[in-house]
Motif scaffolding. Structure first.
Motif, mmCIF file in Angstrom:
data_model
loop_
_atom_site.group_PDB
_atom_site.id
_atom_site.type_symbol
_atom_site.label_atom_id
_atom_site.label_comp_id
_atom_site.label_asym_id
_atom_site.label_seq_id
_atom_site.Cartn_x
_atom_site.Cartn_y
_atom_site.Cartn_z
ATOM 1 N N LEU A 1 -27.806 0.372 19.074
ATOM 2 C CA LEU A 1 -26.644 0.265 19.943
ATOM 3 C C LEU A 1 -25.648 1.362 19.580
ATOM 4 O O LEU A 1 -25.242 1.477 18.424
ATOM 5 C CB LEU A 1 -25.980 -1.107 19.788
ATOM 6 N N ASP A 2 -25.281 2.193 20.538
ATOM 7 C CA ASP A 2 -24.256 3.207 20.338
ATOM 8 C C ASP A 2 -22.950 2.656 20.883
ATOM 9 O O ASP A 2 -22.848 2.313 22.056
ATOM 10 C CB ASP A 2 -24.608 4.505 21.065
ATOM 11 N N VAL A 3 -21.952 2.567 20.022
ATOM 12 C CA VAL A 3 -20.641 2.041 20.407
ATOM 13 C C VAL A 3 -19.666 3.206 20.506
ATOM 14 O O VAL A 3 -19.537 3.997 19.568
ATOM 15 C CB VAL A 3 -20.132 1.000 19.392
ATOM 16 N N LEU A 4 -18.991 3.321 21.646
ATOM 17 C CA LEU A 4 -17.971 4.344 21.835
ATOM 18 C C LEU A 4 -16.612 3.766 21.463
ATOM 19 O O LEU A 4 -16.273 2.656 21.875
ATOM 20 C CB LEU A 4 -17.944 4.816 23.287
ATOM 21 N N VAL A 5 -15.844 4.530 20.706
ATOM 22 C CA VAL A 5 -14.501 4.127 20.305
ATOM 23 C C VAL A 5 -13.532 5.176 20.836
ATOM 24 O O VAL A 5 -13.718 6.375 20.604
ATOM 25 C CB VAL A 5 -14.380 4.009 18.768
ATOM 26 N N HIS A 6 -12.500 4.733 21.557
ATOM 27 C CA HIS A 6 -11.511 5.631 22.137
ATOM 28 C C HIS A 6 -10.122 5.264 21.639
ATOM 29 O O HIS A 6 -9.749 4.090 21.655
ATOM 30 C CB HIS A 6 -11.512 5.559 23.665
ATOM 31 N N VAL A 7 -9.372 6.273 21.230
ATOM 32 C CA VAL A 7 -7.964 6.115 20.874
ATOM 33 C C VAL A 7 -7.172 6.719 22.027
ATOM 34 O O VAL A 7 -7.324 7.891 22.348
ATOM 35 C CB VAL A 7 -7.632 6.826 19.543
ATOM 36 N N VAL A 8 -6.334 5.889 22.678
ATOM 37 C CA VAL A 8 -5.657 6.275 23.911
ATOM 38 C C VAL A 8 -4.143 6.131 23.747
ATOM 39 O O VAL A 8 -3.663 5.128 23.219
ATOM 40 C CB VAL A 8 -6.141 5.378 25.082
ATOM 41 N N ASP A 9 -3.407 7.140 24.210
ATOM 42 C CA ASP A 9 -1.945 7.089 24.227
ATOM 43 C C ASP A 9 -1.523 6.015 25.230
ATOM 44 O O ASP A 9 -1.914 6.065 26.394
ATOM 45 C CB ASP A 9 -1.390 8.454 24.632
ATOM 46 N N THR A 10 -0.732 5.038 24.795
ATOM 47 C CA THR A 10 -0.364 3.931 25.683
ATOM 48 C C THR A 10 0.684 4.326 26.720
ATOM 49 O O THR A 10 0.808 3.651 27.743
ATOM 50 C CB THR A 10 0.156 2.723 24.882
ATOM 51 N N ASP A 11 1.415 5.397 26.486
ATOM 52 C CA ASP A 11 2.427 5.836 27.450
ATOM 53 C C ASP A 11 1.841 6.714 28.548
ATOM 54 O O ASP A 11 2.116 6.510 29.728
ATOM 55 C CB ASP A 11 3.557 6.588 26.749
ATOM 56 N N THR A 12 1.018 7.689 28.158
ATOM 57 C CA THR A 12 0.480 8.653 29.130
ATOM 58 C C THR A 12 -0.955 8.359 29.552
ATOM 59 O O THR A 12 -1.482 9.022 30.434
ATOM 60 C CB THR A 12 0.525 10.077 28.549
ATOM 61 N N ARG A 13 -1.613 7.425 28.875
ATOM 62 C CA ARG A 13 -3.036 7.088 29.114
ATOM 63 C C ARG A 13 -3.970 8.256 28.790
ATOM 64 O O ARG A 13 -5.096 8.329 29.252
ATOM 65 C CB ARG A 13 -3.286 6.610 30.539
ATOM 66 N N GLU A 14 -3.506 9.163 27.966
ATOM 67 C CA GLU A 14 -4.295 10.332 27.559
ATOM 68 C C GLU A 14 -5.250 9.940 26.430
ATOM 69 O O GLU A 14 -4.859 9.222 25.501
ATOM 70 C CB GLU A 14 -3.358 11.438 27.097
ATOM 71 N N LEU A 15 -6.487 10.425 26.499
ATOM 72 C CA LEU A 15 -7.460 10.196 25.444
ATOM 73 C C LEU A 15 -7.096 11.095 24.260
ATOM 74 O O LEU A 15 -7.051 12.311 24.389
ATOM 75 C CB LEU A 15 -8.877 10.499 25.927
ATOM 76 N N ILE A 16 -6.833 10.492 23.116
ATOM 77 C CA ILE A 16 -6.413 11.237 21.926
ATOM 78 C C ILE A 16 -7.597 11.555 21.029
ATOM 79 O O ILE A 16 -7.709 12.647 20.497
ATOM 80 C CB ILE A 16 -5.365 10.428 21.118
ATOM 81 N N HIS A 17 -8.495 10.597 20.877
ATOM 82 C CA HIS A 17 -9.632 10.770 19.961
ATOM 83 C C HIS A 17 -10.780 9.897 20.470
ATOM 84 O O HIS A 17 -10.538 8.791 20.970
ATOM 85 C CB HIS A 17 -9.230 10.354 18.539
ATOM 86 N N ALA A 18 -11.992 10.378 20.323
ATOM 87 C CA ALA A 18 -13.177 9.600 20.707
ATOM 88 C C ALA A 18 -14.258 9.789 19.663
ATOM 89 O O ALA A 18 -14.392 10.875 19.085
ATOM 90 C CB ALA A 18 -13.681 10.049 22.081
ATOM 91 N N LEU A 19 -15.000 8.738 19.415
ATOM 92 C CA LEU A 19 -16.134 8.843 18.497
ATOM 93 C C LEU A 19 -17.215 7.852 18.882
ATOM 94 O O LEU A 19 -16.949 6.867 19.568
ATOM 95 C CB LEU A 19 -15.699 8.614 17.045
ATOM 96 N N MET A 20 -18.430 8.150 18.461
ATOM 97 C CA MET A 20 -19.569 7.270 18.691
ATOM 98 C C MET A 20 -20.030 6.725 17.356
ATOM 99 O O MET A 20 -20.264 7.479 16.429
ATOM 100 C CB MET A 20 -20.719 7.998 19.384
ATOM 101 N N VAL A 21 -20.124 5.411 17.280
ATOM 102 C CA VAL A 21 -20.529 4.762 16.034
ATOM 103 C C VAL A 21 -21.925 4.217 16.212
ATOM 104 O O VAL A 21 -22.229 3.623 17.215
ATOM 105 C CB VAL A 21 -19.547 3.618 15.688
#
Length: 83
Positions: free
Chosen positions: A63-83
């Motif tokens: 199972l590949d799990v995607l993790v996204h860190v998102v700015d809550t004000d602008t909805r911009e993707l800040i960081h992404a990784l696959m675990v």
């Protein structure tokens, strides 16, 4: 991360802040099997923040799990990784 069905495995990852401080939220593609703490936090500019991951698979197999860190004000993707 690897774990047997019904058993948990823990790990941590670090996320580095960019040029400005942001309020962020963390989302993953399989929330029933991957828990992330903290789920909401302030990502300080040029500082490191540690995320604690807890993986507990519900079914056997890869199972590949995607993790996204998102700015809550602008909805911009800040960081992404696959675990």
């Amino acid at each position: 991360m690897a774990a047997a069905v019904g058993q948990s495995t823990q790990a941590s990852v670090t996320v580095k802040g960019h040029s400005q401080t942001r309020r962020v939220a963390v989302y993953c593609s399989h929330p029933d099997e991957m828990q992330i703490a903290p789920a909401h936090f302030t990502l300080v500019s040029n500082a490191l923040t540690e995320l604690d991951l807890s993986f507990r698979p519900l079914v056997p197999g890869r199972l590949d799990v995607l993790v996204h860190v998102v700015d809550t004000d602008t909805r911009e993707l800040i960081h992404a990784l696959m675990v």
